[in-house]
Design a protein around this motif. Structure first.
Motif, PDB file in Angstrom:
ATOM      1  N   TRP A  47       0.677  -1.301  -0.165  1.00  0.00           N
ATOM      2  CA  TRP A  47       0.056   0.161  -0.032  1.00  0.00           C
ATOM      3  C   TRP A  47       0.825   1.462   0.108  1.00  0.00           C
ATOM      4  O   TRP A  47       0.795   2.325  -0.822  1.00  0.00           O
ATOM      5  N   LEU A  48       1.876   1.177   0.938  1.00  0.00           N
ATOM      6  CA  LEU A  48       2.696   2.377   0.812  1.00  0.00           C
ATOM      7  C   LEU A  48       3.445   2.681  -0.424  1.00  0.00           C
ATOM      8  O   LEU A  48       3.777   3.610  -0.909  1.00  0.00           O
ATOM      9  N   ALA A  49       3.682   1.597  -0.789  1.00  0.00           N
ATOM     10  CA  ALA A  49       4.807   1.689  -2.216  1.00  0.00           C
ATOM     11  C   ALA A  49       3.968   2.099  -3.192  1.00  0.00           C
ATOM     12  O   ALA A  49       4.385   2.793  -3.983  1.00  0.00           O
ATOM     13  N   TYR A  50       2.711   1.636  -3.231  1.00  0.00           N
ATOM     14  CA  TYR A  50       1.578   2.061  -4.333  1.00  0.00           C
ATOM     15  C   TYR A  50       1.413   3.604  -4.072  1.00  0.00           C
ATOM     16  O   TYR A  50       1.309   4.509  -4.875  1.00  0.00           O
ATOM     17  N   MET A  51       1.205   4.072  -3.038  1.00  0.00           N
ATOM     18  CA  MET A  51       0.868   5.521  -2.563  1.00  0.00           C
ATOM     19  C   MET A  51       2.309   6.274  -3.059  1.00  0.00           C
ATOM     20  O   MET A  51       2.177   7.435  -3.566  1.00  0.00           O
ATOM     21  N   LEU A  52       3.565   5.912  -2.786  1.00  0.00           N
ATOM     22  CA  LEU A  52       4.624   6.552  -3.119  1.00  0.00           C
ATOM     23  C   LEU A  52       4.837   6.577  -4.789  1.00  0.00           C
ATOM     24  O   LEU A  52       5.082   7.645  -5.297  1.00  0.00           O
ATOM     25  N   ALA A  53       4.381   5.428  -5.248  1.00  0.00           N
ATOM     26  CA  ALA A  53       4.353   5.494  -6.760  1.00  0.00           C
ATOM     27  C   ALA A  53       3.230   6.345  -7.556  1.00  0.00           C
ATOM     28  O   ALA A  53       3.554   6.947  -8.544  1.00  0.00           O
ATOM     29  N   ASN A 176      -3.640  -2.905 -12.192  1.00  0.00           N
ATOM     30  CA  ASN A 176      -5.078  -2.570 -12.044  1.00  0.00           C
ATOM     31  C   ASN A 176      -5.523  -1.415 -10.917  1.00  0.00           C
ATOM     32  O   ASN A 176      -6.274  -1.009 -10.686  1.00  0.00           O
ATOM     33  N   ALA A 177      -4.410  -1.223  -9.923  1.00  0.00           N
ATOM     34  CA  ALA A 177      -4.481  -0.510  -8.728  1.00  0.00           C
ATOM     35  C   ALA A 177      -4.509   0.907  -9.265  1.00  0.00           C
ATOM     36  O   ALA A 177      -5.081   1.857  -8.528  1.00  0.00           O
ATOM     37  N   ALA A 188       0.792   0.938 -16.358  1.00  0.00           N
ATOM     38  CA  ALA A 188       1.797  -0.058 -16.244  1.00  0.00           C
ATOM     39  C   ALA A 188       2.933   0.950 -15.859  1.00  0.00           C
ATOM     40  O   ALA A 188       3.871   0.183 -15.189  1.00  0.00           O
ATOM     41  N   LEU A 189       3.058   2.130 -16.182  1.00  0.00           N
ATOM     42  CA  LEU A 189       4.104   2.779 -15.596  1.00  0.00           C
ATOM     43  C   LEU A 189       3.872   3.013 -14.061  1.00  0.00           C
ATOM     44  O   LEU A 189       5.112   2.851 -13.359  1.00  0.00           O
ATOM     45  N   VAL A 190       2.917   3.420 -13.655  1.00  0.00           N
ATOM     46  CA  VAL A 190       2.835   3.646 -12.402  1.00  0.00           C
ATOM     47  C   VAL A 190       3.070   2.343 -11.327  1.00  0.00           C
ATOM     48  O   VAL A 190       3.679   2.333 -10.353  1.00  0.00           O
ATOM     49  N   GLY A 191       2.282   1.177 -12.108  1.00  0.00           N
ATOM     50  CA  GLY A 191       3.035  -0.104 -11.539  1.00  0.00           C
ATOM     51  C   GLY A 191       4.442  -0.325 -11.319  1.00  0.00           C
ATOM     52  O   GLY A 191       4.799  -0.869 -10.348  1.00  0.00           O
ATOM     53  N   SER A 192       5.271   0.034 -12.205  1.00  0.00           N
ATOM     54  CA  SER A 192       6.626  -0.213 -12.390  1.00  0.00           C
ATOM     55  C   SER A 192       7.332   0.666 -11.234  1.00  0.00           C
ATOM     56  O   SER A 192       8.133   0.068 -10.581  1.00  0.00           O
ATOM     57  N   TYR A 193       6.624   1.859 -11.132  1.00  0.00           N
ATOM     58  CA  TYR A 193       7.265   2.786  -9.881  1.00  0.00           C
ATOM     59  C   TYR A 193       6.801   1.930  -8.497  1.00  0.00           C
ATOM     60  O   TYR A 193       7.755   2.003  -7.678  1.00  0.00           O
ATOM     61  N   GLY A 194       5.476   1.391  -8.419  1.00  0.00           N
ATOM     62  CA  GLY A 194       5.280   0.832  -7.350  1.00  0.00           C
ATOM     63  C   GLY A 194       6.097  -0.191  -7.192  1.00  0.00           C
ATOM     64  O   GLY A 194       6.455  -0.454  -5.732  1.00  0.00           O
ATOM     65  N   LYS A 195       6.661  -1.199  -7.939  1.00  0.00           N
ATOM     66  CA  LYS A 195       7.476  -2.182  -7.495  1.00  0.00           C
ATOM     67  C   LYS A 195       8.822  -1.917  -7.013  1.00  0.00           C
ATOM     68  O   LYS A 195       9.677  -2.498  -6.299  1.00  0.00           O
TER      69      LYS A 195
END
Length: 205
Positions: A47-53, A176-177, A188-195
């Motif tokens: 969750w934190l990772a995706y908020m940062l992304a 899909n987040a 896909a771009l935001v997802g890559s940042y999240g990872k």
């Protein structure tokens, strides 16, 4: 166990910020991590990772609250939006929500995520207890912007989708987040940042 901040900052500096971080970027990253560790211990670190992304993408990686169009002032943002609308470049907009009302308030996008429209400022006023209707510019304050993002993304206040819909035991949908914020735009771009952020916060030794 808290996040290993030295590893975190070393990792994101190299992998997400081209080898250098500015002080505003550090302040923004720190504010988000501080909020997480103070209010959400034990929750899924993704969750934190995706908020940062999301912040990384939505703010043009400044990690600071921004106005829609990245303009330095409301008036400049309004002028840019007006030009785009009049040129037909905003076909999804039926009525210019950024026009100032009788009190001089504009409901253009602001924050770490783009809070737009009076109804959404009212919703976040109710959620946060901060009067964003009387003074929508408060969404440009870093602490306020962090609070808005945390509430909106954990409760599903922005689109009806929330972090738990995509990150839970046995589930990790980094693409899909994006529906938490804006459909599948740049998903896909935001997802890559999240990872990448997840790699940075997962180091525990």
């Amino acid at each position: 166990m808290g996040i290993n901040r030295k590893f975190f900052f070393d990792y994101v500096r190299l992998h997400l910020f081209d080898g250098a971080l500015t002080q505003p970027q550090v302040r923004g990253l720190t504010a988000i991590i501080d909020k997480w560790e103070a209010t959400m211990p034990g929750n899924d670190d993704r969750w934190l990772a995706y908020m940062l992304a999301t912040t990384h993408y939505e703010t043009g990686r400044t990690m600071q609250p921004v106005r829609e169009t990245f303009a330095p002032t409301d008036d400049k943002a309004i002028a840019i939006l007006d030009r785009a609308f009049n040129a037909g470049r905003l076909p999804w907009v039926s009525r210019p929500y950024w026009n100032k009302d009788a009190q001089g308030r504009t409901w253009l996008g602001r924050g770490l995520v783009q809070l737009t429209h009076e109804a959404n400022y009212q919703k976040m006023t109710n959620e946060t207890g901060i009067d964003l209707v009387s003074d929508p510019a408060l969404a440009m304050d870093l602490k306020v912007a962090v609070d808005i993002m945390f509430i909106g993304m954990t409760k599903g206040s922005f689109t009806g989708k929330k972090l738990a819909d995509f990150f839970a035991p046995g589930k990790g949908d980094w693409v899909n987040a994006r529906k938490i914020i804006n459909g599948l735009d740049k998903a896909a771009l935001v997802g890559s940042y999240g990872k990448a952020y997840y790699a940075a916060i997962s180091y525990t030794t």
